[in-house]
Design a protein around this motif. Structure first.
Motif, PDB file in Angstrom:
ATOM      1  N   HIS A 121      41.544  37.420  38.239  1.00 30.11           N
ATOM      2  CA  HIS A 121      41.255  36.452  36.842  1.00 30.11           C
ATOM      3  C   HIS A 121      42.532  35.423  36.793  1.00 30.11           C
ATOM      4  O   HIS A 121      42.426  34.438  36.147  1.00 30.11           O
ATOM      5  CB  HIS A 121      41.318  37.690  35.815  1.00 30.11           C
ATOM      6  CG  HIS A 121      39.923  38.194  35.810  1.00 30.11           C
ATOM      7  ND1 HIS A 121      38.907  37.727  34.645  1.00 30.11           N
ATOM      8  CD2 HIS A 121      39.308  39.057  36.269  1.00 30.11           C
ATOM      9  CE1 HIS A 121      37.840  38.265  34.697  1.00 30.11           C
ATOM     10  NE2 HIS A 121      38.087  39.184  35.724  1.00 30.11           N
ATOM     11  N   ASP A 122      43.785  35.789  37.294  1.00 32.77           N
ATOM     12  CA  ASP A 122      44.883  34.959  36.875  1.00 32.77           C
ATOM     13  C   ASP A 122      44.818  33.539  37.716  1.00 32.77           C
ATOM     14  O   ASP A 122      45.632  32.935  37.651  1.00 32.77           O
ATOM     15  CB  ASP A 122      46.250  35.812  37.404  1.00 32.77           C
ATOM     16  CG  ASP A 122      46.332  37.085  36.827  1.00 32.77           C
ATOM     17  OD1 ASP A 122      46.095  37.188  35.553  1.00 32.77           O
ATOM     18  OD2 ASP A 122      46.807  37.999  37.325  1.00 32.77           O
ATOM     19  N   ALA A 156      41.515  37.010  47.760  1.00 29.43           N
ATOM     20  CA  ALA A 156      40.671  35.958  48.976  1.00 29.43           C
ATOM     21  C   ALA A 156      39.656  35.249  48.264  1.00 29.43           C
ATOM     22  O   ALA A 156      39.756  34.260  48.507  1.00 29.43           O
ATOM     23  CB  ALA A 156      40.463  36.568  50.248  1.00 29.43           C
ATOM     24  N   LEU A 157      38.938  35.764  47.276  1.00 25.79           N
ATOM     25  CA  LEU A 157      37.536  35.124  47.115  1.00 25.79           C
ATOM     26  C   LEU A 157      37.790  34.105  46.350  1.00 25.79           C
ATOM     27  O   LEU A 157      37.214  32.871  46.148  1.00 25.79           O
ATOM     28  CB  LEU A 157      36.688  36.074  46.316  1.00 25.79           C
ATOM     29  CG  LEU A 157      35.358  35.752  45.919  1.00 25.79           C
ATOM     30  CD1 LEU A 157      34.694  35.449  47.309  1.00 25.79           C
ATOM     31  CD2 LEU A 157      34.507  36.938  45.166  1.00 25.79           C
ATOM     32  N   VAL A 165      44.829  34.576  52.682  1.00 30.14           N
ATOM     33  CA  VAL A 165      45.013  35.584  51.716  1.00 30.14           C
ATOM     34  C   VAL A 165      43.849  36.948  52.204  1.00 30.14           C
ATOM     35  O   VAL A 165      43.085  36.693  52.476  1.00 30.14           O
ATOM     36  CB  VAL A 165      44.432  35.205  50.261  1.00 30.14           C
ATOM     37  CG1 VAL A 165      44.493  36.350  49.382  1.00 30.14           C
ATOM     38  CG2 VAL A 165      45.196  34.036  49.734  1.00 30.14           C
ATOM     39  N   PRO A 166      44.657  38.035  52.564  1.00 31.86           N
ATOM     40  CA  PRO A 166      46.347  38.152  52.475  1.00 31.86           C
ATOM     41  C   PRO A 166      47.061  37.401  53.430  1.00 31.86           C
ATOM     42  O   PRO A 166      46.421  37.079  54.649  1.00 31.86           O
ATOM     43  CB  PRO A 166      46.291  39.779  52.716  1.00 31.86           C
ATOM     44  CG  PRO A 166      45.271  39.995  53.248  1.00 31.86           C
ATOM     45  CD  PRO A 166      44.072  39.068  52.925  1.00 31.86           C
ATOM     46  N   ASP A 167      48.186  37.109  53.491  1.00 30.74           N
ATOM     47  CA  ASP A 167      48.976  36.333  54.370  1.00 30.74           C
ATOM     48  C   ASP A 167      49.521  37.382  55.335  1.00 30.74           C
ATOM     49  O   ASP A 167      50.743  37.808  55.358  1.00 30.74           O
ATOM     50  CB  ASP A 167      50.005  35.587  53.530  1.00 30.74           C
ATOM     51  CG  ASP A 167      50.690  34.400  54.485  1.00 30.74           C
ATOM     52  OD1 ASP A 167      50.690  34.720  55.503  1.00 30.74           O
ATOM     53  OD2 ASP A 167      51.319  33.553  54.028  1.00 30.74           O
ATOM     54  N   ARG A 199      42.298  45.881  46.787  1.00 33.31           N
ATOM     55  CA  ARG A 199      42.397  46.699  48.257  1.00 33.31           C
ATOM     56  C   ARG A 199      41.495  46.381  49.084  1.00 33.31           C
ATOM     57  O   ARG A 199      40.231  45.725  48.888  1.00 33.31           O
ATOM     58  CB  ARG A 199      42.428  47.922  47.817  1.00 33.31           C
ATOM     59  CG  ARG A 199      41.130  48.626  47.430  1.00 33.31           C
ATOM     60  CD  ARG A 199      41.360  50.059  47.280  1.00 33.31           C
ATOM     61  NE  ARG A 199      39.737  50.703  47.017  1.00 33.31           N
ATOM     62  CZ  ARG A 199      39.826  52.051  46.420  1.00 33.31           C
ATOM     63  NH1 ARG A 199      40.513  52.880  46.304  1.00 33.31           N
ATOM     64  NH2 ARG A 199      38.645  52.267  46.241  1.00 33.31           N
ATOM     65  N   PRO A 200      41.427  46.647  50.489  1.00 40.10           N
ATOM     66  CA  PRO A 200      40.621  46.387  51.417  1.00 40.10           C
ATOM     67  C   PRO A 200      39.175  46.833  51.195  1.00 40.10           C
ATOM     68  O   PRO A 200      39.068  47.851  50.547  1.00 40.10           O
ATOM     69  CB  PRO A 200      41.392  47.055  52.576  1.00 40.10           C
ATOM     70  CG  PRO A 200      42.617  47.009  52.596  1.00 40.10           C
ATOM     71  CD  PRO A 200      42.963  47.045  50.961  1.00 40.10           C
ATOM     72  N   TYR A 201      38.123  46.239  51.696  1.00 39.10           N
ATOM     73  CA  TYR A 201      36.827  46.421  51.278  1.00 39.10           C
ATOM     74  C   TYR A 201      36.255  46.125  49.821  1.00 39.10           C
ATOM     75  O   TYR A 201      35.185  46.460  49.763  1.00 39.10           O
ATOM     76  CB  TYR A 201      36.358  47.812  51.880  1.00 39.10           C
ATOM     77  CG  TYR A 201      36.790  47.804  53.411  1.00 39.10           C
ATOM     78  CD1 TYR A 201      36.066  47.163  54.339  1.00 39.10           C
ATOM     79  CD2 TYR A 201      37.731  48.720  53.781  1.00 39.10           C
ATOM     80  CE1 TYR A 201      36.519  47.272  55.666  1.00 39.10           C
ATOM     81  CE2 TYR A 201      38.132  48.924  55.412  1.00 39.10           C
ATOM     82  CZ  TYR A 201      37.347  47.955  56.098  1.00 39.10           C
ATOM     83  OH  TYR A 201      37.775  48.042  57.293  1.00 39.10           O
ATOM     84  N   ASP A 202      37.370  45.689  48.855  1.00 37.81           N
ATOM     85  CA  ASP A 202      36.759  45.166  47.547  1.00 37.81           C
ATOM     86  C   ASP A 202      36.129  43.832  48.021  1.00 37.81           C
ATOM     87  O   ASP A 202      36.206  43.318  49.070  1.00 37.81           O
ATOM     88  CB  ASP A 202      37.882  44.818  46.750  1.00 37.81           C
ATOM     89  CG  ASP A 202      38.519  46.179  46.220  1.00 37.81           C
ATOM     90  OD1 ASP A 202      37.586  47.175  46.136  1.00 37.81           O
ATOM     91  OD2 ASP A 202      39.707  46.261  45.493  1.00 37.81           O
ATOM     92  N   ARG A 203      35.164  43.449  47.078  1.00 41.32           N
ATOM     93  CA  ARG A 203      34.397  42.190  47.210  1.00 41.32           C
ATOM     94  C   ARG A 203      35.555  41.115  47.190  1.00 41.32           C
ATOM     95  O   ARG A 203      35.469  40.016  47.839  1.00 41.32           O
ATOM     96  CB  ARG A 203      33.467  42.067  45.954  1.00 41.32           C
ATOM     97  CG  ARG A 203      32.748  40.550  46.306  1.00 41.32           C
ATOM     98  CD  ARG A 203      31.582  40.376  45.146  1.00 41.32           C
ATOM     99  NE  ARG A 203      30.690  39.295  45.156  1.00 41.32           N
ATOM    100  CZ  ARG A 203      31.167  38.232  44.476  1.00 41.32           C
ATOM    101  NH1 ARG A 203      32.320  38.530  43.456  1.00 41.32           N
ATOM    102  NH2 ARG A 203      30.519  37.162  44.450  1.00 41.32           N
ATOM    103  N   GLN A 204      36.639  41.001  46.468  1.00 37.86           N
ATOM    104  CA  GLN A 204      37.785  40.095  46.274  1.00 37.86           C
ATOM    105  C   GLN A 204      38.528  39.827  47.695  1.00 37.86           C
ATOM    106  O   GLN A 204      38.978  39.026  48.069  1.00 37.86           O
ATOM    107  CB  GLN A 204      38.620  40.548  45.176  1.00 37.86           C
ATOM    108  CG  GLN A 204      38.223  39.950  43.798  1.00 37.86           C
ATOM    109  CD  GLN A 204      38.268  38.357  43.715  1.00 37.86           C
ATOM    110  OE1 GLN A 204      39.267  37.752  44.451  1.00 37.86           O
ATOM    111  NE2 GLN A 204      37.439  37.899  42.855  1.00 37.86           N
TER     112      GLN A 204
END
Length: 288
Positions: A121-122, A156-157, A165-167, A199-204
């Motif tokens: 959101h940021d 990343a999304l 992202v992530p770098d 975290r990994p495997y989130d949609r973001q």
């Protein structure tokens, strides 16, 4: 033409009134008050916290819940043993500069040093600019009392996968620096804590690189190791903290031995107290 002048005047007055009451431009980030919060507070933490045990609060997803944030800060400040606070992102709801200012001003009012990572959101509207002005870099790391804190942007999304992202390059270089430091000064870094919003495997998360991400995390002292002991007898360990999903969970992603402690949003009136000791750590869910 004269008969249209009152109509024109009316619409002009509405336009100028609206401009004064709404942040209509996505990059109009006129921000009053202090910036560079992360760097300044990290210097304070490093000066004040030199040895284990280290005790800190982890809060996250405070967007739209500023009354609850204030109550949480009051609750945390009543605990004399808290060394600092970590914010897991989603400081704002719509990326508006004033939302970041509200959060900053509430937290500053309790005189407890804190630092934050950026949430999805940021990243909306002018939020990324506001975050960078008030808080600082989106990827950064530092050491305190033998703990390496690795703080990452994992949203990343929000970048349409157009930015790294992530770098992973940043993470790899940071791991190499920590390994080099330990070679020069054995035991300088014994524990690792990774802070992220998603975290990994989130949609973001960019799940195309979830496995390499875990691989690089395992290069840091203590990450993914079951119960190792270094030469001077000090145990080393590592774990991750994240928010984003508005629920509490503990997950070992891909069974790689790295635990992800997920904290609920502050609106659900809880936060973590994390205590890092020489021989282990505790993560306690606190309700307020």
């Amino acid at each position: 033409m004269q008969k249209y002048q009152p109509i024109i005047a009316f619409f002009l007055s509405v336009f100028f009134f609206s401009c004064q009451n709404f942040e209509y431009h996505p990059y109009a980030a006129d921000i009053d008050g202090p910036g560079n919060i992360n760097e300044d507070n990290i210097k304070r933490i490093q000066a004040e916290v030199r040895t284990l045990p280290v005790k800190f609060a982890f809060i996250t997803d405070t967007q739209g819940a500023y009354n609850e944030l204030d109550e949480a800060m009051r609750h945390i400040s009543a605990n004399d043993g808290i060394d600092f606070i970590v914010h897991g992102g989603d400081i704002s709801d719509f990326g508006l500069p004033k939302e970041f200012v509200w959060c900053r001003d509430i937290m500053d009012g309790y005189n407890i040093p804190y630092f934050a990572v950026i949430g999805n959101h940021d990243c909306q509207g002018s939020g990324e600019n506001a975050y960078e002005y008030i808080f600082g870099l989106k990827n950064y790391s530092f050491n305190v009392a033998g703990i390496h804190f690795l703080c990452l942007n994992t949203n990343a999304l929000e970048y349409d996968y157009s930015n790294p992202v992530p770098d992973l390059n940043f993470i790899e270089a940071d791991a190499e620096e920590v390994v080099s430091l330990n070679k020069k000064s054995p035991g300088a870094v014994t524990h690792t804590i990774v802070v992220m919003h998603s975290r990994p495997y989130d949609r973001q998360f960019n799940n195309n690189v979830a496995k390499p991400f875990i691989y690089y995390l395992k290069q840091f002292p203590g990450m993914g190791e079951s119960d190792p002991v270094i030469e001077d007898g000090t145990r080393r360990f590592g774990f991750c903290l994240n928010g984003h999903n508005h629920s509490t969970a503990i997950t070992d992603i891909d069974d790689e031995g790295i635990l992800f402690y997920q904290c609920a949003n502050i609106g659900k009136r809880n936060y973590f107290i994390v205590t890092v000791k020489e021989d282990g750590y505790d993560v306690e869910v606190v309700e307020f």
